[in-house]
Design an enzyme around this catalytic site. Structure first.
Site, PDB file in Angstrom:
ATOM      1  N   GLU A 270      54.054  35.941  68.166  1.00  0.00           N
ATOM      2  CA  GLU A 270      52.884  35.462  67.807  1.00  0.00           C
ATOM      3  C   GLU A 270      51.729  36.252  67.325  1.00  0.00           C
ATOM      4  O   GLU A 270      51.379  37.164  68.330  1.00  0.00           O
ATOM      5  CB  GLU A 270      52.503  34.178  68.330  1.00  0.00           C
ATOM      6  CG  GLU A 270      51.352  33.303  67.936  1.00  0.00           C
ATOM      7  CD  GLU A 270      50.803  32.447  68.643  1.00  0.00           C
ATOM      8  OE1 GLU A 270      50.121  31.471  68.596  1.00  0.00           O
ATOM      9  OE2 GLU A 270      50.714  32.700  70.179  1.00  0.00           O
ATOM     10  N   LYS A 330      54.288  26.445  63.305  1.00  0.00           N
ATOM     11  CA  LYS A 330      54.217  26.001  64.735  1.00  0.00           C
ATOM     12  C   LYS A 330      53.738  24.504  64.490  1.00  0.00           C
ATOM     13  O   LYS A 330      53.041  23.991  63.793  1.00  0.00           O
ATOM     14  CB  LYS A 330      52.909  26.602  65.245  1.00  0.00           C
ATOM     15  CG  LYS A 330      52.687  26.058  66.719  1.00  0.00           C
ATOM     16  CD  LYS A 330      51.497  27.006  67.377  1.00  0.00           C
ATOM     17  CE  LYS A 330      51.234  26.698  68.649  1.00  0.00           C
ATOM     18  NZ  LYS A 330      49.945  27.223  69.430  1.00  0.00           N
ATOM     19  N   CYS A 381      54.452  29.990  71.149  1.00  0.00           N
ATOM     20  CA  CYS A 381      53.584  29.712  72.121  1.00  0.00           C
ATOM     21  C   CYS A 381      53.597  28.476  72.814  1.00  0.00           C
ATOM     22  O   CYS A 381      54.705  27.921  73.545  1.00  0.00           O
ATOM     23  CB  CYS A 381      52.063  29.911  71.627  1.00  0.00           C
ATOM     24  SG  CYS A 381      50.873  30.380  73.125  1.00  0.00           S
TER      25      CYS A 381
END
Length: 536
Positions: A270, A330, A381
């Site tokens: 990321e 995401k 994440c």
């Protein structure tokens, strides 16, 4: 009351110690038991207040890393909001404590509360679920069968049963909602049932340790994970975003020149490109140079413009022949970290919030990425802490898991270790190999049993190349999907409704009124025949 508050604080701190960096997971059921004992016999509002103190003691210390990384204001606001959920659990205790089988119902409520706060308000905050503390314990393999939700429920139930057993040795309290006021025989029966339940749960959880789920591997692939690193102070990507991208490009080019087995694809983390890789000329050229050198697809982590007011955090499959293709966006951006909720009503321009000029949009994709002919479930994440992201992609055929993360903002905190523990549990839950690429956090390869096969030291530049297995077998946890959460939520609603009716009736009708004793009849002097005889 002071003693109860001290017990609640001790329970909250014990639960914090169950997680990284202290990581004593066996404290989880003991902390839950202490929580129950701290609110034992209390009225509605007092129970909620003591439980809130528990939540403050736990959450303010559990995510102390937010104060160190994002700022004091964000740490206080988020910790206070999450502590309220534990206060809400405390409010339910007097409602359900007199119901038969109350440890089961209270464990369901606890687990439901974990699920709600993981998704609400806004993006929610899943950190601190009981199951997340269980990596490197004999019960970790059970997550492949019952999932994170099921494991949290069983851990909470173990704590509730320990509390029920402990109460049989304690003196009664006002209200009589426990075994403390029961007779000796009733106490012994309660104790036997509670401790028997604890042993049964432990036996159930330990079975997978002896016979763990093993997915059949239908093939293998070689994957390279690149950790490009950040120049000092190592926690600010935006200040060095071009250097960060160059680091990943150069590491990939060096990998191509080293010879040896060529990977099937390369994973970048990321924010390996912190500007739009489609519109920024220098970034685009660097990616194309790296992909051409390695000759295989590179999964790039990039921030992609989505109009003047929004941005997307994406994993982009960049092919050496066809260029950019498949993308994962995401799913769970962080409120007040990556977007400002309700910005139309207020637009904060102070502290760390000043840096959030554009709101990050949420992705909705549930199908895996197609990378070098392999179906890959990607997560970015914090996504790894949410149940839906990897589970849905695995259910739709993903053969391998990848996590693209930065960790730069948290590099000097315990968040990095906490996230990696969750990541390893996801590998077990899905029965899949998992590859993590971090900018400067923990880059590594995790086997389906949670074992770390290879890892790079944080704050270094490194490339990990490993052969991983591929599988399409589904674990029982994946097959169950969201149903454990749905069942426990429905059960909690039903129990609270029944308990609320009973609780209200107890409040309105405390019991039969005491009938005063009839006045004693006045004594009459005995007649002569009843008079005592004095003997000379």
């Amino acid at each position: 009351m002071v003693g109860r508050l001290l017990l609640a604080v001790a329970a909250g701190l014990a639960l914090t110690a169950a997680f990284e960096p202290i990581a004593v997971p066996y404290l989880v059921p003991l902390a839950v038991a202490a929580f129950v004992l701290s609110v034992r016999g209390l009225t509605f509002w007092r129970s909620g207040a003591v439980a809130l103190v528990f939540g403050v003691a736990f959450y303010f210390t559990h995510i102390y890393w937010m104060k160190q990384s994002i700022g004091t204001d964000a740490w206080i606001a988020l910790s206070a909001a999450e502590a309220l959920f534990y206060g809400a659990v405390g409010l339910t205790v007097p409602v359900v404590r007199r119901l038969p089988g109350w440890p089961v119902w209270l464990a369901a409520i606890w687990t439901t509360s974990e699920g709600i706060r993981a998704t609400w308000p806004f993006s929610g905050m899943p950190w601190g679920r009981l199951s997340f503390a269980m990596i490197d314990t004999p019960v970790a393999p059970a997550v492949a069968y019952v999932g994170m939700t099921g494991l949290s429920f069983l851990l909470a139930l173990t704590g509730m049963l320990l509390a029920a057993a402990a109460e049989t040795w304690l003196p009664p309290v006002a209200g009589g909602d426990d075994a403390g006021g029961a007779g000796g025989g009733a106490r012994r029966r309660t104790r036997s049932v509670a401790l028997g339940g604890v042993l049964a749960i432990l036996a159930l959880l330990l079975v997978p340790a002896v016979a763990p789920f093993q997915a059949h591997e239908s093939g293998s692939a070689v994957v390279a994970a690149v950790q490009g690193n950040i120049p000092d102070p190592a926690n600010d990507i935006l200040a060095h975003y071009r250097q960060v991208t160059r680091n990943h490009v150069d590491a990939t080019v060096r990998l191509a020149r080293q010879g040896g087995p060529r990977p099937d694809f390369v994973l970048w983390p990321e924010n390996s490109t912190a500007v739009d890789p489609f519109t920024d000329v220098e970034t685009n050229a660097g990616i194309r140079r790296a992909v051409a050198a390695i000759g295989v697809p590179v999964v790039v982590g990039g921030l992609v413009d989505d109009g003047p007011d929004h941005v997307l955090n994406q994993g982009i499959v960049w092919d050496p022949v066809t260029g950019p293709g498949d993308r994962y966006t995401k799913h769970h951006p962080v409120a007040y970290g990556e977007y400002i909720p309700l910005r139309r009503y207020w637009d904060p321009n102070f502290g760390a919030l000043r840096a959030i000029g554009r709101d990050m949009e949420s992705g909705t994709r549930t199908s895996p990425l197609r990378v070098a002919g392999i179906d890959v479930a990607d997560a970015i994440c914090f996504d790894v802490a949410y149940d839906d992201v990897m589970r849905d992609q695995v259910a739709e055929g993903a053969e391998l898991l990848t996590v693209q993360t930065s960790n730069a903002s948290f590099i000097f905190t315990d968040q990095v270790e906490q996230q990696f523990a969750i990541t390893r549990l996801r590998a077990i839950e899905s029965g899949r190999w998992l590859v993590v690429a971090a900018v400067n956090g923990i880059t590594g390869v995790v086997a389906p049993d949670g074992t770390v096969v290879a890892s790079a030291d944080p704050r270094t530049q490194a490339v990990i190349v490993e052969r991983v297995g591929l599988s399409t077998d589904l674990t029982p946890a994946t097959r169950l999907g969201p149903w454990p959460s749905r069942v426990l939520t429905g059960l909690s609603v039903l129990v609270l409704a029944v308990g609320a009716i009973a609780y209200r009736r107890r409040q309105e009708d405390p019991g039969p009124a005491r009938v005063p004793d009839a006045p004693a009849a006045p004594e009459t002097p005995p007649d002569r025949s009843e008079a005592p005889v004095a003997r000379r």
